[in-house]
Motif scaffolding. Structure first.
Motif, short mmCIF file in Angstrom:
data_model
loop_
_atom_site.label_atom_id
_atom_site.label_comp_id
_atom_site.label_asym_id
_atom_site.label_seq_id
_atom_site.Cartn_x
_atom_site.Cartn_y
_atom_site.Cartn_z
N ASP A 16 -23.36 10.81 49.25
CA ASP A 16 -24.40 11.78 48.89
C ASP A 16 -24.01 12.56 47.64
OD1 ASP A 16 -25.81 10.91 51.04
OD2 ASP A 16 -25.25 12.57 52.36
N ASP A 17 -22.75 12.99 47.60
CA ASP A 17 -22.27 13.73 46.42
C ASP A 17 -22.33 12.86 45.17
OD1 ASP A 17 -21.85 15.86 48.02
OD2 ASP A 17 -19.65 15.79 47.98
N LEU A 18 -21.93 11.60 45.36
CA LEU A 18 -21.90 10.65 44.25
C LEU A 18 -23.31 10.45 43.68
CD1 LEU A 18 -19.59 8.96 43.01
CD2 LEU A 18 -20.33 7.07 44.44
N ILE A 19 -24.28 10.32 44.58
CA ILE A 19 -25.67 10.14 44.17
C ILE A 19 -26.15 11.35 43.36
CG2 ILE A 19 -28.06 10.04 45.05
CD1 ILE A 19 -26.94 8.27 47.34
N GLU A 20 -25.78 12.51 43.85
CA GLU A 20 -26.19 13.75 43.18
C GLU A 20 -25.64 13.81 41.75
OE1 GLU A 20 -25.36 17.38 45.46
OE2 GLU A 20 -25.23 18.36 43.51
N VAL A 21 -24.36 13.52 41.62
CA VAL A 21 -23.72 13.57 40.30
C VAL A 21 -24.30 12.51 39.37
CG1 VAL A 21 -21.55 13.25 39.04
CG2 VAL A 21 -21.57 14.56 41.16
N LEU A 22 -24.42 11.31 39.89
CA LEU A 22 -24.92 10.20 39.06
C LEU A 22 -26.35 10.46 38.60
CD1 LEU A 22 -23.46 7.20 41.07
CD2 LEU A 22 -22.92 7.77 38.70
#
Lengths: 89, 268
Positions: free
Chosen positions: A42-48
């Motif tokens: 989820d965090d990765l999606i947000e950053v990307l």
């Protein structure tokens, strides 16, 4: 298990055991339980998403093991080109 | 040559550590080696009953560590095999009564008089485990062909490596070859692939183990016991001998071949 397998006396619980074992060990060894991996995703999606246009539903993240190395693999599909093209107005 | 310290551990309880310790001890002593088995499971003493020496306990491991008796006084000599000895665990204390340093000191004191010192580790990964592993030259990990037991074995392998010991060796206990053949039990090869350590023994599930523990006479003393033979093979391998592993799992007997023929639809 299908009828034919049952007829032949086949069962595959050992294969299931092995798969479950490999899954659980890959997470144990990385000290990254499946739930935590989801949070990371989820965090990765947000950053990307701040940098590129991605479809969050297609993002796949997994742990793999090759001999003694643990690998975190993220497969991120960029949004289709048409959707990324800005409207010309 | 001074004794080698072999610690038998597992992580998970009930996989056969104590049975393995008693049987490997018996097998080594039957081969003429001087052996002392040390029960490091303080508070849950059991090696004494498996070895059939429970009636003769006067002092225990904690008595030695706390200086209430000499090491020799706590040592019980086996009547069947005069070169086999046991130092029992204390029953009314806990793991904190002994430290890893105490265990190293104790093992060093025993080394000159023996060929093998076998340490029966408690289950778990806490103090008791660290006590048992501290003096080890060789660590044996006992596991069963079961997801939970193999998972714990993997955790223990990591902890043993963190203690800067040599990679542990695997004892796969309670294998049922017929279940492996029909695909309902992890095979030795599966467990080895997952854990990636060296195998030192495969012990079949065998009723004679329970009978042996009923009598307090380890199965390794019984020439007819299949599990006893597997434990004797482990003792030989510890001695550096090459003993082939019995392959009952791939089903190369007549029935195994037939079963495979049927399964593959006649293509075998």
């Amino acid at each position: 298990m299908n009828f034919l397998q049952r007829l032949r006396g086949e069962s595959h619980s050992a294969a299931t055991a092995k798969n479950r074992l490999q899954f659980v060990l890959v997470h144990d060894r990385a000290d990254l339980p499946p739930g935590k991996l989801e949070a990371l995703k989820d965090d990765l999606i947000e950053v990307l998403s701040r940098h590129v246009d991605i479809d969050p539903r297609t993002v796949q993240i997994s742990l793999t093991r090759e001999r003694n190395q643990q690998r975190l693999v993220a497969d991120i599909l960029l949004a289709p080109a048409r959707a990324r093209r800005r409207p010309l107005n | 040559m001074p004794a080698k310290v072999v610690t038998i551990t597992s992580g998970k309880g009930g996989v056969g550590k104590t049975t393995a310790t008693a049987n490997i001890g018996v097998a080594l002593a039957a081969g003429g080696a001087r052996v002392v088995c040390l029960d490091a499971d303080i508070g849950l003493r059991n090696l004494d009953v498996v070895m059939g020496l429970e009636n003769r306990i006067v002092y225990d491991l904690v008595d030695v560590v706390e200086g209430r008796c000499k090491l020799r006084q706590a040592m019980i000599r086996d009547k069947r095999l005069p070169e086999l000895h046991l130092i029992p665990a204390a029953q009314t204390r806990d793991k904190t009564a002994v430290s890893p340093k105490d265990m190293v000191r104790l093992a060093d004191e025993l080394r000159p008089d023996f060929d093998w010192i076998l340490v029966d580790s408690p289950a778990g990964i806490e103090r008791g485990f660290r006590n048992a592993v501290a003096p080890a030259d060789i660590v044996l990990i006992v596991t069963n062909p079961e997801v939970s037991a193999v998972r714990d074995a993997d955790r223990i392998i990591g902890l043993v490596e963190a203690e800067e010991k040599d990679p542990p060796k695997l004892v796969l206990n309670r294998i049922k070859p017929e279940m492996v053949r029909r695909g309902d039990m992890l095979a030795t090869a599966d467990v080895l692939e997952v854990l990636a350590i060296e195998l030192i023994g495969v012990v079949p599930e065998d009723d004679s183990i329970l009978v042996a523990s009923n009598h307090g006479a380890p199965a390794a003393l019984d020439p007819k016991s299949r599990a006893g033979r597997a434990f004797r093979d482990i003792a030989h391998r510890l001695n550096g001998e090459t003993v082939p592993f019995e392959d009952g799992e791939s089903g190369d007997g007549l029935f195994g071949r037939l079963a495979r023929l049927v399964r593959s639809g006649g293509q075998a």
